[in-house]
Design an enzyme around this catalytic site. Structure first.
Site, mmCIF file in Angstrom:
data_model
loop_
_atom_site.group_PDB
_atom_site.id
_atom_site.type_symbol
_atom_site.label_atom_id
_atom_site.label_comp_id
_atom_site.label_asym_id
_atom_site.label_seq_id
_atom_site.Cartn_x
_atom_site.Cartn_y
_atom_site.Cartn_z
ATOM 1 N N ARG A 69 0.843 -1.199 0.000
ATOM 2 C CA ARG A 69 0.000 0.000 0.000
ATOM 3 C C ARG A 69 0.880 1.253 0.000
ATOM 4 O O ARG A 69 1.998 1.235 0.494
ATOM 5 C CB ARG A 69 -0.897 0.032 1.241
ATOM 6 C CG ARG A 69 -2.067 -0.917 1.193
ATOM 7 C CD ARG A 69 -2.953 -0.756 2.413
ATOM 8 N NE ARG A 69 -2.249 -1.119 3.633
ATOM 9 C CZ ARG A 69 -1.713 -0.272 4.498
ATOM 10 N NH1 ARG A 69 -1.832 1.040 4.311
ATOM 11 N NH2 ARG A 69 -1.081 -0.695 5.562
ATOM 12 N N TYR A 210 -1.483 -3.657 -6.919
ATOM 13 C CA TYR A 210 -1.190 -4.551 -5.797
ATOM 14 C C TYR A 210 -2.062 -4.326 -4.565
ATOM 15 O O TYR A 210 -2.330 -3.192 -4.169
ATOM 16 C CB TYR A 210 0.271 -4.386 -5.385
ATOM 17 C CG TYR A 210 0.787 -5.490 -4.475
ATOM 18 C CD1 TYR A 210 0.566 -6.832 -4.784
ATOM 19 C CD2 TYR A 210 1.471 -5.202 -3.308
ATOM 20 C CE1 TYR A 210 1.032 -7.843 -3.961
ATOM 21 C CE2 TYR A 210 1.957 -6.210 -2.479
ATOM 22 C CZ TYR A 210 1.738 -7.534 -2.810
ATOM 23 O OH TYR A 210 2.210 -8.533 -1.999
ATOM 24 N N LYS A 219 -9.509 -2.647 1.576
ATOM 25 C CA LYS A 219 -9.306 -1.484 2.444
ATOM 26 C C LYS A 219 -10.163 -0.294 2.012
ATOM 27 O O LYS A 219 -10.707 0.426 2.857
ATOM 28 C CB LYS A 219 -7.836 -1.082 2.440
ATOM 29 C CG LYS A 219 -6.877 -2.207 2.807
ATOM 30 C CD LYS A 219 -7.146 -2.783 4.162
ATOM 31 C CE LYS A 219 -6.033 -3.774 4.535
ATOM 32 N NZ LYS A 219 -6.196 -4.304 5.884
ATOM 33 N N HIS A 239 -10.552 -2.842 11.359
ATOM 34 C CA HIS A 239 -9.400 -3.622 10.901
ATOM 35 C C HIS A 239 -9.133 -4.715 11.937
ATOM 36 O O HIS A 239 -8.172 -4.652 12.695
ATOM 37 C CB HIS A 239 -8.193 -2.679 10.770
ATOM 38 C CG HIS A 239 -7.009 -3.258 10.046
ATOM 39 N ND1 HIS A 239 -5.737 -2.764 10.215
ATOM 40 C CD2 HIS A 239 -6.904 -4.261 9.151
ATOM 41 C CE1 HIS A 239 -4.903 -3.448 9.442
ATOM 42 N NE2 HIS A 239 -5.588 -4.361 8.789
ATOM 43 N N SER A 261 -1.258 -3.315 10.393
ATOM 44 C CA SER A 261 -0.809 -4.177 9.305
ATOM 45 C C SER A 261 0.474 -4.914 9.680
ATOM 46 O O SER A 261 1.397 -4.314 10.232
ATOM 47 C CB SER A 261 -0.569 -3.329 8.060
ATOM 48 O OG SER A 261 -1.764 -2.678 7.705
ATOM 49 N N CYS A 263 0.986 -7.118 11.992
ATOM 50 C CA CYS A 263 1.231 -7.215 13.430
ATOM 51 C C CYS A 263 0.542 -8.425 14.060
ATOM 52 O O CYS A 263 0.348 -8.466 15.279
ATOM 53 C CB CYS A 263 0.816 -5.935 14.140
ATOM 54 S SG CYS A 263 1.920 -4.572 13.770
ATOM 55 N N ASP A 286 -8.833 -10.081 8.860
ATOM 56 C CA ASP A 286 -8.409 -8.697 8.576
ATOM 57 C C ASP A 286 -9.477 -7.647 8.848
ATOM 58 O O ASP A 286 -9.142 -6.551 9.262
ATOM 59 C CB ASP A 286 -7.953 -8.591 7.115
ATOM 60 C CG ASP A 286 -7.055 -7.385 6.860
ATOM 61 O OD1 ASP A 286 -6.077 -7.197 7.602
ATOM 62 O OD2 ASP A 286 -7.341 -6.615 5.923
ATOM 63 N N ARG A 378 2.808 -11.826 -0.418
ATOM 64 C CA ARG A 378 1.498 -12.238 0.116
ATOM 65 C C ARG A 378 0.977 -13.503 -0.549
ATOM 66 O O ARG A 378 1.311 -13.804 -1.685
ATOM 67 C CB ARG A 378 0.483 -11.110 -0.133
ATOM 68 C CG ARG A 378 0.805 -9.788 0.576
ATOM 69 C CD ARG A 378 0.015 -9.604 1.828
ATOM 70 N NE ARG A 378 0.508 -8.508 2.658
ATOM 71 C CZ ARG A 378 -0.080 -8.131 3.794
ATOM 72 N NH1 ARG A 378 -1.167 -8.733 4.221
ATOM 73 N NH2 ARG A 378 0.420 -7.147 4.513
HETATM 74 P P1 GTP Z 1 -1.974 -7.585 7.559
HETATM 75 O O1 GTP Z 1 -2.412 -8.665 6.627
HETATM 76 O O2 GTP Z 1 -0.940 -6.690 6.975
HETATM 77 O O3 GTP Z 1 -3.114 -6.794 8.099
HETATM 78 O O4 GTP Z 1 -1.154 -8.298 8.757
HETATM 79 P P2 GTP Z 1 -1.576 -9.212 10.004
HETATM 80 O O5 GTP Z 1 -1.943 -8.344 11.151
HETATM 81 O O6 GTP Z 1 -2.534 -10.257 9.596
HETATM 82 O O7 GTP Z 1 -0.174 -9.890 10.422
HETATM 83 P P3 GTP Z 1 0.330 -11.401 10.313
HETATM 84 O O8 GTP Z 1 -0.429 -12.350 11.192
HETATM 85 O O9 GTP Z 1 0.438 -11.764 8.890
HETATM 86 O O10 GTP Z 1 1.798 -11.276 10.940
HETATM 87 C C1 GTP Z 1 2.758 -10.403 10.422
HETATM 88 C C2 GTP Z 1 4.136 -10.778 10.888
HETATM 89 O O11 GTP Z 1 4.197 -10.820 12.307
HETATM 90 C C3 GTP Z 1 4.558 -12.164 10.398
HETATM 91 O O12 GTP Z 1 5.882 -12.102 9.951
HETATM 92 C C4 GTP Z 1 4.442 -13.022 11.620
HETATM 93 O O13 GTP Z 1 5.341 -14.101 11.599
HETATM 94 C C5 GTP Z 1 4.721 -12.060 12.772
HETATM 95 N N1 GTP Z 1 3.982 -12.470 13.997
HETATM 96 C C6 GTP Z 1 2.675 -12.799 14.096
HETATM 97 N N2 GTP Z 1 2.345 -13.175 15.360
HETATM 98 C C7 GTP Z 1 3.476 -13.057 16.095
HETATM 99 C C8 GTP Z 1 3.790 -13.292 17.474
HETATM 100 O O14 GTP Z 1 2.961 -13.687 18.286
HETATM 101 N N3 GTP Z 1 5.067 -13.034 17.863
HETATM 102 C C9 GTP Z 1 6.031 -12.602 16.978
HETATM 103 N N4 GTP Z 1 7.251 -12.381 17.447
HETATM 104 N N5 GTP Z 1 5.773 -12.380 15.667
HETATM 105 C C10 GTP Z 1 4.524 -12.606 15.226
HETATM 106 C C1 SPV Z 2 -2.714 -4.381 5.370
HETATM 107 O O1 SPV Z 2 -1.778 -3.671 4.968
HETATM 108 O O2 SPV Z 2 -3.280 -4.164 6.464
HETATM 109 C C2 SPV Z 2 -3.161 -5.541 4.577
HETATM 110 C C3 SPV Z 2 -2.572 -5.755 3.241
HETATM 111 O O3 SPV Z 2 -4.036 -6.268 5.013
HETATM 112 S S1 SPV Z 2 -3.281 -4.752 2.014
HETATM 113 O O4 SPV Z 2 -4.455 -5.456 1.482
HETATM 114 O O5 SPV Z 2 -2.298 -4.554 0.951
HETATM 115 O O6 SPV Z 2 -3.703 -3.499 2.569
HETATM 116 MN MN MN Z 3 -4.674 -5.605 7.114
#
Ligand code: GTP
Ligand code: SPV
Ligand code: MN
Length: 593
Positions: A69, A210, A219, A239, A261, A263, A286, A378
């Site tokens: 983004r 993308y 979003k 979110h 994002s 996290c 999400d 992704r």
């Molecule tokens: P978006 O799709 O961008 O909204 O992200 P999301 O909030 O779904 O995050 P996601 O679960 O994909 O995790 C993002 C990154 O954080 C990855 O590299 C994970 O491995 C890492 N991660 C997730 N949970 C944990 C955790 O409990 N501890 C640690 N240290 N890292 C974590």
């Molecule tokens: C985020 O950035 O929070 C995502 C990926 O879930 S995107 O769809 O590119 O915004």
């Molecule tokens: Mn997201």
């Protein structure tokens, strides 16, 4: 096709402007999907993965400028800049439309314009909305087909005179007669636009193909425009992941969680509990749309139909359910491609095979300091394939929410978990979420701490101060005991560069604590910042962590909190109008130290 006159007129109007060589109405069928994918493979913009390893799955590489983004090119175009507020980029709708009309004119020359009718939310649910996106990107079509309920069913719901959210998208790369296409057509960063018009409920996107820039149901619609609809109609577009959790006695509750994002939402949404007898099931990873039900409780649906998840570090160790979900019918973008046409990324759990191509299509040098898979690479995969998909994931009424978690990526200060004393305190906690920046957006400095209230900084379609007020007001709409309990969590606290909490599956211990707190179990004590677990309140049996480590990860340090509260004060000061309740709540915390 459709008998909806408004839709037909709208498509014709844009066809004149965009000037595509043909128009394709998407029915959402498998035949159509296969045809589009086959065309992309023959033109070289997609690679079919090894059918024996990843059946019906495809691989894509984007342009360097199009990997995430782009917040600097994302605009809220309201008549009054005050309605975009201090946390958004504002532009006048009139000026923006004039500017964008120039770039839209002839933008689809030499390309097919796809018309994609889609439903955000379960088909036919009173919580769902219909959108129609025009695009010249076949990549976007095959992704929207996974991420939304795309095609004929959505058109049927629209009927003759139903209304829809109009979404216009072009990659901005017209083809002159005889001009050869490139692998990933798009525009340079400063020529990209992601525009939301909250008053007219329109979305105009240009120049990027993308993720959140181009899959406009996600979003742009389900958060930015839907947050405005929610404000107007009295509901919440957030979110947030949604999960169901069942305790060893078979009692089930649903939890929603907002993290910025990259996290940890996808990971928590499908976590496999490490504590015996507990079960977690996934409703969404999400976005959550939440409305009060007749019973006075808050009910949530996931408007999406797939996962667009962060690839790096996804493995059988960290997130087995995601790893299993993406073994078939999955689209991968910007990961590595192995010589036998499988995918590879950092943290997959085994060494990079010799001869693997990195996301820039160069043979990967394992000694390189650059990763093989782009850090925001992704996967796009159907939610129904998740081994722990919740039986109610497609339920039109949604699921009743018992608890809401807010969290961010914080190396310091914020303890593993604490609980709001009441709704307004919880709103204050949400409003003050800070997080270290990740690679989910281009052009921001990774690792820098920024305010990301409710994890909605990039996604709120109106003035964030008004959004805070909306949350306060929502808390007045029902009995106090029917409101979800609110918690703050932080999996990312560090000491000497190492995470103090093991995270991932072990986060189930925190979910179990939240569950028990929702049953008012006497396992919490007061602290200056809210309720925290009593010693032993969190089950750490079988975990390689001592009570001493627990103290560290739970530490609430007065000095550090002075810093945190002054950061909070500074943040509140950017608002011209902020609900008075928030300053009152902040003062209470200050006074309690
Ligand atoms: P978006 O799709 O961008 O909204 O992200 P999301 O909030 O779904 O995050 P996601 O679960 O994909 O995790 C993002 C990154 O954080 C990855 O590299 C994970 O491995 C890492 N991660 C997730 N949970 C944990 C955790 O409990 N501890 C640690 N240290 N890292 C974590
Ligand atoms: C985020 O950035 O929070 C995502 C990926 O879930 S995107 O769809 O590119 O915004
Ligand atoms: Mn997201």
């Amino acid at each position: 096709m459709t008998q909806n006159v408004k839709l037909l007129e709208w498509v014709n109007y844009w066809k004149e402007i965009l000037n595509p060589k043909s128009v394709h109405w998407c029915d959402g069928s498998e035949t159509e999907n296969q045809m589009i994918l086959d065309n992309m493979v023959s033109s070289g913009s997609a690679v079919k993965l090894n059918e024996d390893i990843k059946p019906n799955s495809y691989y894509f590489q984007t342009d360097d400028s199009d990997v995430a983004r782009i917040e600097s090119r994302t605009f809220i175009c309201s008549n009054d800049p005050k309605d975009a507020g201090p946390t958004n980029n504002w532009e006048s709708p009139k000026k923006m439309k004039e500017e964008m009309m120039k770039v839209y004119r002839g933008a689809m020359k030499g390309r097919t314009m796809y018309v994609m009718p889609f439903s955000m939310g379960p088909l036919g649910s009173d919580k769902s909305y219909i959108g129609v996106q025009l695009t010249d990107s076949p990549y976007v079509v095959v992704h929207m087909r996974i991420m939304t309920r795309l095609g004929k069913a959505a058109l049927d719901i629209l009927g003759k005179d139903g209304t829809f959210i109009p979404c216009i998208h072009s990659v901005g790369y017209p083809l002159e007669e005889g001009q050869k296409d490139v692998k990933w057509p798009c525009c340079p960063i400063e020529e990209k636009y992601i525009c939301q018009f909250p008053e007219t409920k329109e979305i105009w996107s240009f120049g990027s193909g993308y993720g959140g820039n181009a899959l406009l149901g996600k979003k742009s619609f389900a958060l930015r425009i839907a947050s405005v609809l929610g404000k107007e109609e009295g509901w919440l577009a957030e979110h947030m992941l949604i999960l169901g959790i069942t305790n060893p006695k078979g009692e089930k509750k649903y939890v929603a969680a907002a993290f910025p994002s990259a996290c940890g939402k996808t990971n928590l949404a499908m976590v496999i509990p490490t504590i015996p007898g507990w079960k977690v099931e996934t409703v969404g990873d999400d976005i959550a749309w939440m409305k009060f039900g007749k019973d006075g409780r808050l009910w949530a649906v996931n408007p999406e139909n797939g996962f667009f998840g962060v690839v790096p570090q996804t493995s059988m160790d960290t997130n087995p359910n995601a790893f299993l979900t993406i073994q078939k019918n999955t689209l991968f973008t910007n990961v590595g491609l192995t010589p036998n046409n499988d995918v590879w990324w950092e943290g997959i759990g085994y060494d990079c095979p010799e001869g693997t191509l990195d996301w820039k299509n160069k043979v990967y040098d394992k000694t390189s300091s650059q990763p093989c898979a782009q850090s925001n690479s992704r996967f796009t995969t159907p939610i129904a394939q998740c081994p722990v998909v919740d039986p109610a994931y497609d339920e039109p009424n949604g699921v009743p929410i018992s608890a809401i978690l807010f969290g961010g990526r914080r190396q310091t200060i914020i303890p593993l978990i604490y609980e709001a004393k009441d709704w307004n305190h919880g709103v204050m906690i949400g409003s003050l979420i800070g997080s270290e920046i990740t690679s989910a957006a281009i052009g921001l400095k990774e690792g820098d701490l920024r305010n990301d209230p409710f994890a909605m900084k990039p996604f709120c379609g109106y003035n964030m101060g008004d959004y805070f007020q909306h949350w306060i007001d929502m808390g007045k709409k029902t009995d106090k005991d029917k409101l979800p309990k609110i918690f703050c969590v932080n999996w990312f606290r560090k000491e000497n560069g190492k995470f103090l909490w093991p995270g991932y599956g072990e986060n189930s211990r925190i979910l179990a604590y939240v569950f028990d707190r929702c049953n008012d179990e006497d396992i919490a004590i007061d602290s200056p910042i809210g309720k925290i677990p009593k010693p032993g309140g969190i089950n750490i049996e079988g975990l390689d962590i001592t009570e001493k480590d627990m103290e560290k990860v739970m530490r609430i340090d007065k000095k550090e909190w002075e810093e945190e509260l002054s950061r909070a004060e500074n943040f509140y000061n950017i608002f011209t109008h902020l609900p008075k309740e928030l300053r009152q709540e902040l003062k209470k915390i200050k006074d309690s130290f």
